[in-house]
Design a protein around this motif. Structure first.
Motif, short mmCIF file in Angstrom:
data_model
loop_
_atom_site.label_atom_id
_atom_site.label_comp_id
_atom_site.label_asym_id
_atom_site.label_seq_id
_atom_site.Cartn_x
_atom_site.Cartn_y
_atom_site.Cartn_z
N VAL A 105 16.12 -24.37 1.62
CA VAL A 105 14.95 -23.92 0.85
C VAL A 105 15.41 -23.03 -0.30
CG1 VAL A 105 12.88 -22.46 0.95
CG2 VAL A 105 13.30 -24.17 2.73
N ALA A 106 16.36 -22.14 -0.03
CA ALA A 106 16.85 -21.24 -1.08
C ALA A 106 17.56 -22.03 -2.17
CB ALA A 106 17.79 -20.20 -0.47
N ARG A 107 18.34 -23.05 -1.78
CA ARG A 107 19.06 -23.86 -2.78
C ARG A 107 18.11 -24.67 -3.64
NH1 ARG A 107 22.35 -25.31 1.40
NH2 ARG A 107 21.37 -27.35 1.53
N ARG A 108 17.07 -25.21 -3.01
CA ARG A 108 16.17 -26.11 -3.72
C ARG A 108 15.00 -25.38 -4.39
NH1 ARG A 108 16.81 -30.15 0.91
NH2 ARG A 108 18.29 -31.61 0.00
N GLY A 109 14.82 -24.13 -4.04
CA GLY A 109 13.70 -23.40 -4.62
C GLY A 109 12.38 -23.68 -3.92
N GLY A 110 12.41 -24.28 -2.79
CA GLY A 110 11.18 -24.57 -2.04
C GLY A 110 11.50 -25.51 -0.89
N ASP A 111 10.51 -25.75 -0.05
CA ASP A 111 10.71 -26.60 1.13
C ASP A 111 10.74 -28.06 0.71
OD1 ASP A 111 11.11 -27.14 3.79
OD2 ASP A 111 8.98 -27.17 4.28
N TYR A 112 11.48 -28.86 1.43
CA TYR A 112 11.55 -30.29 1.20
C TYR A 112 10.28 -30.91 1.76
CZ TYR A 112 13.04 -35.13 1.53
OH TYR A 112 13.12 -36.48 1.42
N LEU A 113 9.53 -31.57 0.93
CA LEU A 113 8.25 -32.12 1.34
C LEU A 113 8.28 -33.63 1.50
CD1 LEU A 113 5.98 -29.93 -0.93
CD2 LEU A 113 6.58 -29.59 1.47
N GLY A 114 9.41 -34.21 1.48
CA GLY A 114 9.51 -35.64 1.74
C GLY A 114 9.78 -36.48 0.52
N GLU A 115 9.73 -35.93 -0.67
CA GLU A 115 10.03 -36.75 -1.84
C GLU A 115 11.53 -36.90 -1.99
OE1 GLU A 115 9.98 -32.57 -3.42
OE2 GLU A 115 8.63 -33.69 -2.19
N ARG A 116 11.91 -37.81 -2.83
CA ARG A 116 13.31 -38.06 -3.05
C ARG A 116 13.96 -36.83 -3.68
NH1 ARG A 116 16.44 -42.96 -4.02
NH2 ARG A 116 18.27 -42.32 -5.15
N ALA A 117 15.08 -36.44 -3.13
CA ALA A 117 15.80 -35.29 -3.64
C ALA A 117 16.45 -35.67 -4.95
CB ALA A 117 16.85 -34.84 -2.65
N HIS A 118 16.31 -34.80 -5.96
CA HIS A 118 16.94 -35.06 -7.26
C HIS A 118 18.30 -34.37 -7.29
CE1 HIS A 118 13.17 -36.68 -8.65
NE2 HIS A 118 12.56 -35.60 -8.16
N ARG A 119 19.30 -35.18 -7.48
CA ARG A 119 20.66 -34.65 -7.49
C ARG A 119 21.26 -34.90 -8.87
NH1 ARG A 119 21.68 -33.48 -2.18
NH2 ARG A 119 20.60 -34.75 -0.68
#
Length: 122
Positions: A105-119
């Motif tokens: 969550v800290a790395r992404r700036g929020g919780d993963y909600l199921g959408e495709r992760a942008h890398r």
């Protein structure tokens, strides 16, 4: 003078004549003693194992009962919300799943909600 039938020599001859019988009696006595000792030892060992297993099962059952206490819906929602906010476990161990989620969550700036992760570009 005739030898008395109960002289030491006569007793020795009688013992030697019955040597095989004596060997059989000793073997039977040894076997009976061994079997009785083995059986008694097995029964005592089985009883000890039974008590040990009962104590271990009792401890395990208590642990399972403690872990399976059903949390209220509100308690589960609060736990999910704190995890979604990125809060680590109370010990902040950095090793458990809750701490791993908090780091994500800290790395992404929020919780993963199921959408495709942008890398970034691979």
């Amino acid at each position: 003078m005739t030898a008395s039938p109960n002289t030491p020599a006569d007793q020795a001859r009688a013992l030697l004549a019955d040597l095989e019988g004596q060997r059989r009696r000793e073997e039977q006595a040894f076997r009976a003693g061994f079997e009785a000792g083995y059986r008694d030892g097995w029964e005592i060992g089985y009883a000890h194992a039974h008590h040990e297993m009962a104590a271990e099962w009792e401890a395990l059952a208590a642990k399972v009962r403690a872990m399976t206490e059903v949390a209220t819906v509100n308690a589960r929602e609060a736990l999910d919300e704190s995890a979604a906010r990125g809060e680590p476990c109370a010990a902040a161990c950095g090793r458990c799943s809750r701490c791993a989620r908090a780091a994500a969550v800290a790395r992404r700036g929020g919780d993963y909600l199921g959408e495709r992760a942008h890398r970034g570009a691979a």
